[in-house]
Design a protein around this motif. Structure first.
Motif, PDB file in Angstrom:
ATOM      1  N   LEU A 150     -15.198  19.691 -38.453  1.00  0.00           N
ATOM      2  CA  LEU A 150     -14.188  18.465 -37.427  1.00  0.00           C
ATOM      3  C   LEU A 150     -14.549  17.268 -37.738  1.00  0.00           C
ATOM      4  N   GLN A 151     -14.109  16.369 -38.450  1.00  0.00           N
ATOM      5  CA  GLN A 151     -14.455  15.390 -38.696  1.00  0.00           C
ATOM      6  C   GLN A 151     -14.084  13.878 -37.889  1.00  0.00           C
ATOM      7  N   LYS A 152     -12.918  14.450 -37.279  1.00  0.00           N
ATOM      8  CA  LYS A 152     -12.360  13.708 -36.031  1.00  0.00           C
ATOM      9  C   LYS A 152     -13.127  14.255 -34.856  1.00  0.00           C
ATOM     10  N   LEU A 153     -13.661  14.547 -34.239  1.00  0.00           N
ATOM     11  CA  LEU A 153     -14.002  15.712 -33.446  1.00  0.00           C
ATOM     12  C   LEU A 153     -15.254  13.908 -32.989  1.00  0.00           C
ATOM     13  N   CYS A 154     -15.324  13.965 -31.071  1.00  0.00           N
ATOM     14  CA  CYS A 154     -15.523  12.385 -30.765  1.00  0.00           C
ATOM     15  C   CYS A 154     -16.548  13.051 -29.485  1.00  0.00           C
ATOM     16  N   GLU A 155     -16.965  14.522 -28.869  1.00  0.00           N
ATOM     17  CA  GLU A 155     -17.303  14.987 -28.063  1.00  0.00           C
ATOM     18  C   GLU A 155     -17.318  16.249 -28.192  1.00  0.00           C
ATOM     19  N   LEU A 156     -18.541  17.081 -27.649  1.00  0.00           N
ATOM     20  CA  LEU A 156     -19.286  18.393 -27.776  1.00  0.00           C
ATOM     21  C   LEU A 156     -19.569  18.628 -26.731  1.00  0.00           C
ATOM     22  N   CYS A 157     -19.282  19.549 -26.228  1.00  0.00           N
ATOM     23  CA  CYS A 157     -20.211  20.267 -24.774  1.00  0.00           C
ATOM     24  C   CYS A 157     -20.409  21.244 -24.813  1.00  0.00           C
ATOM     25  N   LEU A 158     -21.880  21.696 -24.668  1.00  0.00           N
ATOM     26  CA  LEU A 158     -22.224  23.239 -24.752  1.00  0.00           C
ATOM     27  C   LEU A 158     -23.770  23.364 -24.152  1.00  0.00           C
ATOM     28  N   THR A 159     -23.501  22.421 -22.714  1.00  0.00           N
ATOM     29  CA  THR A 159     -24.352  22.731 -21.655  1.00  0.00           C
ATOM     30  C   THR A 159     -24.374  24.049 -21.357  1.00  0.00           C
ATOM     31  N   TYR A 160     -25.493  25.268 -21.051  1.00  0.00           N
ATOM     32  CA  TYR A 160     -25.466  26.110 -19.928  1.00  0.00           C
ATOM     33  C   TYR A 160     -24.814  26.939 -21.477  1.00  0.00           C
ATOM     34  N   ASN A 161     -24.957  28.229 -22.476  1.00  0.00           N
ATOM     35  CA  ASN A 161     -25.396  28.302 -23.193  1.00  0.00           C
ATOM     36  C   ASN A 161     -26.705  29.457 -23.863  1.00  0.00           C
ATOM     37  N   ARG A 162     -26.802  29.712 -24.405  1.00  0.00           N
ATOM     38  CA  ARG A 162     -28.176  30.514 -25.203  1.00  0.00           C
ATOM     39  C   ARG A 162     -28.221  30.154 -26.358  1.00  0.00           C
ATOM     40  N   LEU A 163     -27.814  28.661 -26.893  1.00  0.00           N
ATOM     41  CA  LEU A 163     -28.145  28.494 -28.694  1.00  0.00           C
ATOM     42  C   LEU A 163     -30.215  28.093 -28.708  1.00  0.00           C
ATOM     43  N   GLN A 164     -30.795  28.812 -29.449  1.00  0.00           N
ATOM     44  CA  GLN A 164     -31.108  28.638 -30.594  1.00  0.00           C
ATOM     45  C   GLN A 164     -31.654  27.533 -31.133  1.00  0.00           C
ATOM     46  N   SER A 165     -30.920  27.718 -32.078  1.00  0.00           N
ATOM     47  CA  SER A 165     -31.171  26.470 -32.911  1.00  0.00           C
ATOM     48  C   SER A 165     -29.609  25.814 -33.465  1.00  0.00           C
ATOM     49  N   LEU A 166     -28.979  24.241 -34.499  1.00  0.00           N
ATOM     50  CA  LEU A 166     -27.702  23.932 -34.391  1.00  0.00           C
ATOM     51  C   LEU A 166     -27.481  24.102 -35.847  1.00  0.00           C
ATOM     52  N   PRO A 167     -26.170  24.340 -35.923  1.00  0.00           N
ATOM     53  CA  PRO A 167     -26.057  24.101 -38.365  1.00  0.00           C
ATOM     54  C   PRO A 167     -27.065  22.622 -38.919  1.00  0.00           C
ATOM     55  N   HIS A 168     -27.443  22.745 -39.891  1.00  0.00           N
ATOM     56  CA  HIS A 168     -28.481  22.111 -40.601  1.00  0.00           C
ATOM     57  C   HIS A 168     -26.871  20.916 -41.272  1.00  0.00           C
ATOM     58  N   ASN A 169     -25.699  21.513 -41.830  1.00  0.00           N
ATOM     59  CA  ASN A 169     -24.723  20.447 -41.820  1.00  0.00           C
ATOM     60  C   ASN A 169     -24.067  19.549 -39.887  1.00  0.00           C
ATOM     61  N   ILE A 170     -24.517  19.219 -38.930  1.00  0.00           N
ATOM     62  CA  ILE A 170     -24.275  19.339 -37.983  1.00  0.00           C
ATOM     63  C   ILE A 170     -23.851  17.319 -38.272  1.00  0.00           C
ATOM     64  N   GLY A 171     -24.367  16.921 -39.417  1.00  0.00           N
ATOM     65  CA  GLY A 171     -24.698  15.706 -39.746  1.00  0.00           C
ATOM     66  C   GLY A 171     -23.502  15.284 -40.077  1.00  0.00           C
ATOM     67  N   TYR A 172     -22.193  16.325 -40.721  1.00  0.00           N
ATOM     68  CA  TYR A 172     -20.787  16.267 -41.046  1.00  0.00           C
ATOM     69  C   TYR A 172     -20.296  15.351 -40.235  1.00  0.00           C
ATOM     70  N   LEU A 173     -20.637  15.721 -39.160  1.00  0.00           N
ATOM     71  CA  LEU A 173     -19.812  14.796 -37.456  1.00  0.00           C
ATOM     72  C   LEU A 173     -19.814  13.389 -37.409  1.00  0.00           C
ATOM     73  N   THR A 174     -19.448  12.759 -38.107  1.00  0.00           N
ATOM     74  CA  THR A 174     -19.850  11.127 -37.987  1.00  0.00           C
ATOM     75  C   THR A 174     -19.397  10.538 -37.093  1.00  0.00           C
ATOM     76  N   ASN A 175     -18.049  10.840 -36.351  1.00  0.00           N
ATOM     77  CA  ASN A 175     -17.460  10.739 -35.958  1.00  0.00           C
ATOM     78  C   ASN A 175     -17.787  11.396 -34.429  1.00  0.00           C
ATOM     79  N   LEU A 176     -19.129  11.529 -34.440  1.00  0.00           N
ATOM     80  CA  LEU A 176     -19.730  11.804 -32.720  1.00  0.00           C
ATOM     81  C   LEU A 176     -20.124  11.218 -31.877  1.00  0.00           C
ATOM     82  N   LYS A 177     -19.343  11.299 -30.838  1.00  0.00           N
ATOM     83  CA  LYS A 177     -20.259   9.879 -29.937  1.00  0.00           C
ATOM     84  C   LYS A 177     -21.037  10.758 -28.898  1.00  0.00           C
ATOM     85  N   LYS A 178     -20.795  12.582 -28.285  1.00  0.00           N
ATOM     86  CA  LYS A 178     -21.323  12.436 -27.238  1.00  0.00           C
ATOM     87  C   LYS A 178     -21.333  14.098 -27.319  1.00  0.00           C
ATOM     88  N   LEU A 179     -23.017  14.198 -27.205  1.00  0.00           N
ATOM     89  CA  LEU A 179     -23.730  16.042 -27.397  1.00  0.00           C
ATOM     90  C   LEU A 179     -24.347  15.972 -26.625  1.00  0.00           C
TER      91      LEU A 179
END
Length: 285
Positions: A150-179
């Motif tokens: 999702l190349q245009k994604l600026c804000e991604l909110c994942l608070t209060y989940n059960r995540l143990q890891s993030l995908p290694h290609n998260i670096g592709y979200l080049t427009n992300l400003k808030k995580l």
């Protein structure tokens, strides 16, 4: 009351309709005849589905279905192709229909907070215009790698989940400003996170992090939240620097525990191999 509001909207060729908090179990079918409607508020009702008649709302750009009882995405949504903002917070969603998601190609904002989602379908990559995605308070254990397309994604909110890891290609979200990743179970942040050159806000508080990626200091963060991670229980060892620096695997255990500045922790990979400092390792109690 709701029928009267719909009738008045029909007479006035309305572009907005608010039926929030009307204790509705169904949406009046006549709403589907409001062909000029671009904003529809249906939050805080008792809805479990939407009538097929709503597919006539071809100009609808914003739909609020928050605080209802939906267990799945209403099928009629796939016909609302002009939707840009969709609120589905505080429902009972357990899954997201791929057939519906792949039709919402103009969506810019999607709020799925406070549901029961355990997974996201790969088809989420079809939301090519998406800029804001919020999934707080769900039961997600992982996120699909295709979300990172999702190349245009600026804000991604994942608070209060059960995540143990993030995908290694998260670096592709080049427009992300808030995580926002706080209150999960993440143990390691991938090095690729440091490729997010536009990132300004990073929240990883309340996870299981022991150390940060080596190039995290290269990010131009304006806000960084990291409290309640075990990485704060580290103790630097003061010693005369040697030419050949000991690796972290060779550092011995010491006590008592002392809290150290976060800057020292951030550079633990990097600065230990640079000259003009007295720190050469981390002792773990």
């Amino acid at each position: 009351m709701a029928d009267w509001l719909v009738l008045r909207a029909l007479r006035g060729n309305a572009k907005q309709l608010d039926l929030s908090g009307k204790k509705l179990r169904r949406v009046p079918k006549a709403v589907g005849r409001l062909f000029e409607l671009n904003r529809l508020q249906l939050k805080n009702n008792q809805l479990t589905d939407l009538p097929t008649e709503l597919q006539g709302l071809s100009n609808l750009t914003e739909l609020n279905l928050g605080d209802n009882s939906f267990k799945e995405l209403p099928e009629v949504l796939k016909y609302l192709r002009q939707l840009k903002k969709l609120h589905l917070f505080s429902n009972e969603l357990e899954t997201l229909s791929p057939n519906v998601l792949e039709c919402l190609t103009n969506l810019v904002f999607l709020n799925l907070n406070n549901n029961k989602l355990t997974t996201l379908p790969e088809e989420i990559h079809s939301l090519t215009q998406l800029k804001y995605l919020t999934l707080n308070n769900n039961q997600l254990e992982c996120i699909p790698s295709k979300l990172c397309l999702l190349q245009k994604l600026c804000e991604l909110c994942l608070t209060y989940n059960r995540l143990q890891s993030l995908p290694h290609n998260i670096g592709y979200l080049t427009n992300l400003k808030k995580l926002f990743l706080s209150r999960n179970q993440i143990q390691v942040l991938p090095e690729e996170l440091c490729m997010l050159r536009n990132l300004k806000v990073l929240d990883v508080a309340g996870n299981q992090l022991h150390i940060f990626p080596s190039k995290l200091l290269d990010l131009k963060l304006e806000e960084f939240y990291y409290e309640q991670n075990p990485l704060l229980e580290k103790n630097l060892i003061l010693s005369t620097q040697q030419n050949e620096v000991l690796s972290l695997q060779k550092i011995h255990i010491t006590s008592p525990v002392q809290v150290v500045p976060v800057r020292a922790l951030l550079c633990s990979y990097k600065c230990f191999n640079e000259a003009d400092h007295d720190f050469y390792g981390i002792a773990v109690p």
